[in-house]
Design an enzyme around this catalytic site. Structure first.
Site, PDB file in Angstrom:
ATOM      1  N   LYS A   1       4.664  -7.043  -8.775  1.00 23.69           N
ATOM      2  CA  LYS A   1       4.195  -6.854  -7.435  1.00 23.69           C
ATOM      3  C   LYS A   1       2.772  -6.095  -7.353  1.00 23.69           C
ATOM      4  O   LYS A   1       1.812  -6.610  -6.465  1.00 23.69           O
ATOM      5  CB  LYS A   1       5.112  -5.907  -6.596  1.00 23.69           C
ATOM      6  CG  LYS A   1       4.945  -5.960  -5.161  1.00 23.69           C
ATOM      7  CD  LYS A   1       4.283  -4.859  -4.590  1.00 23.69           C
ATOM      8  CE  LYS A   1       3.836  -4.548  -3.187  1.00 23.69           C
ATOM      9  NZ  LYS A   1       2.740  -3.899  -3.010  1.00 23.69           N
TER      10      LYS A   1
ATOM     11  N   GLU B   1      -2.747  -3.377   2.819  1.00 27.70           N
ATOM     12  CA  GLU B   1      -2.075  -2.234   1.842  1.00 27.70           C
ATOM     13  C   GLU B   1      -3.460  -1.108   1.430  1.00 27.70           C
ATOM     14  O   GLU B   1      -4.448  -1.625   0.919  1.00 27.70           O
ATOM     15  CB  GLU B   1      -1.390  -2.408   0.676  1.00 27.70           C
ATOM     16  CG  GLU B   1      -0.869  -1.421   0.060  1.00 27.70           C
ATOM     17  CD  GLU B   1       0.271  -1.658  -1.157  1.00 27.70           C
ATOM     18  OE1 GLU B   1       0.815  -2.968  -0.948  1.00 27.70           O
ATOM     19  OE2 GLU B   1       0.357  -1.097  -2.032  1.00 27.70           O
TER      20      GLU B   1
ATOM     21  N   HIS C   1      -2.723   6.849  -3.487  1.00 26.47           N
ATOM     22  CA  HIS C   1      -2.263   6.160  -2.753  1.00 26.47           C
ATOM     23  C   HIS C   1      -2.209   6.998  -1.268  1.00 26.47           C
ATOM     24  O   HIS C   1      -2.690   6.301  -0.211  1.00 26.47           O
ATOM     25  CB  HIS C   1      -0.966   5.543  -2.944  1.00 26.47           C
ATOM     26  CG  HIS C   1      -0.068   4.960  -1.965  1.00 26.47           C
ATOM     27  ND1 HIS C   1      -0.682   3.345  -2.061  1.00 26.47           N
ATOM     28  CD2 HIS C   1       0.697   4.862  -0.953  1.00 26.47           C
ATOM     29  CE1 HIS C   1       0.130   3.004  -1.094  1.00 26.47           C
ATOM     30  NE2 HIS C   1       0.929   3.814  -0.225  1.00 26.47           N
TER      31      HIS C   1
ATOM     32  N   ASP D   1      -3.088 -21.139  -0.625  1.00 30.42           N
ATOM     33  CA  ASP D   1      -1.583 -20.823  -0.208  1.00 30.42           C
ATOM     34  C   ASP D   1      -0.896 -19.939  -0.997  1.00 30.42           C
ATOM     35  O   ASP D   1      -0.592 -20.069  -2.270  1.00 30.42           O
ATOM     36  CB  ASP D   1      -0.757 -22.481  -0.261  1.00 30.42           C
ATOM     37  CG  ASP D   1       0.328 -22.452   0.169  1.00 30.42           C
ATOM     38  OD1 ASP D   1       1.198 -21.313   0.286  1.00 30.42           O
ATOM     39  OD2 ASP D   1       1.194 -23.310   0.129  1.00 30.42           O
TER      40      ASP D   1
HETATM   41  C1  MEV Z   1       2.284  -0.876  -4.940  1.00 34.10           C
HETATM   42  O1  MEV Z   1       1.885  -1.752  -3.844  1.00 34.10           O
HETATM   43  C2  MEV Z   1       2.102  -1.350  -6.505  1.00 34.10           C
HETATM   44  C3  MEV Z   1       2.812  -0.444  -7.563  1.00 34.10           C
HETATM   45  O2  MEV Z   1       4.053  -0.252  -6.989  1.00 34.10           O
HETATM   46  C4  MEV Z   1       2.680  -1.386  -8.748  1.00 34.10           C
HETATM   47  C5  MEV Z   1       3.478  -0.587 -10.049  1.00 34.10           C
HETATM   48  O3  MEV Z   1       4.384   0.099  -9.890  1.00 34.10           O
HETATM   49  O4  MEV Z   1       3.106  -1.052 -11.111  1.00 34.10           O
HETATM   50  C6  MEV Z   1       1.795   0.874  -7.521  1.00 34.10           C
END
Ligand code: MEV
Length: 438
Positions: A279, A85, A392, A295
């Protein structure tokens, strides 16, 4: 429709490639060339990779990167990350730098206990089972002595075996719930070997136990397997600073800290946000777990279960403001190893561990937790200030340009251009077309 294949695993690699490309790809020659192009030129290295799993045709690359400047308990680390990513490594590096100027990360191991279970069915009287279990417990432990000998010498081994009664949930269902200390090994093989021996001993002792009826003697072992839920193999990582030290640009430290605390509160209150919040944490955790040959599926499963330990899925991180001090911390269960498994086999894993100064499993737990906390800080910082897309999309720019087939020279020009222009699919396409038409 293609016919099923018989004995696929027995075919040679070339035969497997022939079969898959002929039967499942549009252009077998191109597909074959691609698979071969991704082979390692060094035969021995390729063979090593071929033998990690079955039916290997080629390798699947992920970028291997470094996020430098992580100050953890006063020691500087450069953290290896394997991840696809775009903005993750840049975000980690930015958070690392930010906190290294504010005292760095502090970490603490809260426990290192691993878990495994023998699941079995016994249809008799529970009191009798309890008495039987107490009687055979020393024999259960003795039965694994050849497996545990080496681990015990180093200070690990089986910590406890407990009988657990789940017969109200499933008729006749009980467990030997076992806890282990596996030191620098993740311990899956060690634990599973112990469990399978416990199961054998349990069955054997039951069959000759004088206190059981014939039916009770015939208890049935359903399965023996480690648990990836390790709530007592836990690490905490924390950062803190005066809120005035968070002052940045046109946003005061106080406002920023409040926004961050509110963002964490939202993730605590509401599962849709909590999952995405976590995430982002896993972006950091998985990347280091993968780079160090651990793992990541086990880690993911255990961490998400931990996030739901209070009955609803919630944030793994916490934030507070007290007496003008901002604190931000994470508590995560992490069963990791720095010996065994891939750690001494995969050349890139060996290098990752060397870069981390050959950490113990406890140290690696701390580093990984820090990577998760840093990633969450970076994500929340963007989310509550500029929004996530700005950074991003900037990081994603090269992927977009590659997809559009931009030349190296065009990429260079456009990276400069987009330093002060907004990156969107449309704007990138348009800018590329503009310079190509000149
Ligand atoms: C993207 O990989 C992760 C985010 O969505 C985490 C978040 O929203 O806190 C930017």
């Amino acid at each position: 429709m293609n016919a099923p294949v018989e004995g696929f695993s027995k075919l040679t690699k070339a035969e497997k490639i022939d079969w898959i490309t002929k039967n499942y790809t549009q252009n077998p020659t191109t597909a074959k060339q691609l698979l071969e192009r991704y082979w390692n030129p060094e035969e021995a290295v390729q063979k090593l990779h071929d033998e990690f799993i079955e039916n290997t045709l080629s390798n699947y690359y992920l970028p291997f990167a470094i996020a430098p400047n992580f100050l953890i308990n006063g020691k500087l680390y450069a953290i290896p990350m394997a991840i696809e990513e775009s903005s993750v490594v840049a975000a980690a590096s930015k958070a690392a730098k930010f906190w290294s100027d504010r005292g760095g990360f502090k970490t603490k191991i809260l426990g290192t206990e691993k878990v495994g279970q023998v699941h079995f069915i016994y249809t008799g009287d529970y009191k009798k089972l309890e008495a039987f279990f107490e009687e055979i417990k020393p024999q259960l432990l003795a039965s694994v002595s050849t497996i545990t000998q080496k681990m015990e010498k180093r200070g690990g081994g089986v910590k406890e075996i407990a009988l657990r009664n789940f017969s109200e949930k499933i008729q006749g269902y009980y467990q030997l719930h076992c806890t282990f200390e596996t030191l620098d090994a993740m311990g899956a093989n060690f634990i599973n070997s112990c469990l399978e021996q416990f199961a054998k001993t349990l069955k054997e002792k039951a069959s000759s136990y004088s206190g059981f009826t014939t039916e009770e003697k015939d208890l049935e072992v359903v399965m023996s397997i480690l648990s990836n839920y390790v709530p007592n193999c836990l690490v905490k990582a924390e950062v803190s600073c005066k809120i005035s030290d968070l002052d940045e640009g046109d946003i005061s430290g106080e406002v920023f800290a409040q926004k961050l605390v509110r963002a964490v509160d939202i993730a605590k209150a509401e599962p849709y946000r909590a999952v995405t919040h976590n995430k982002g944490i896993m972006n950091g955790i998985d990347a280091v777990v993968l780079a160090t040959g651990n793992d990541f599926r086990a880690v993911e499963a255990g961490i998400h279960a931990y996030a739901a330990k209070d009955g609803h899925y919630s944030s793994l991180t916490h934030a507070s403001i007290e007496n003008d001090v901002f604190r931000f911390w994470i508590e995560v269960p992490l069963a990791l190893g720095t010996v065994g498994g891939l750690t001494s086999l995969h050349p890139m894993v060996k290098l990752a561990l060397e870069i981390l100064q050959e950490p113990t499993a406890r140290e690696l737990m701390q580093i990984v937790a820090v990577a998760g906390l840093a990633q969450n800080f970076a994500a929340l910082r963007s989310l509550v200030t500029t929004g996530i897309q700005k950074g991003h999309m900037k990081m994603h720019l090269l992927n977009m340009l590659n997809q559009l087939g931009a030349s190296e020279h065009e990429k260079k020009q456009l990276v400069t251009y987009f330093k002060d222009h907004t990156v969107t699919n449309a704007s990138v396409k348009e800018a590329l077309e503009r310079i190509q038409s000149k």
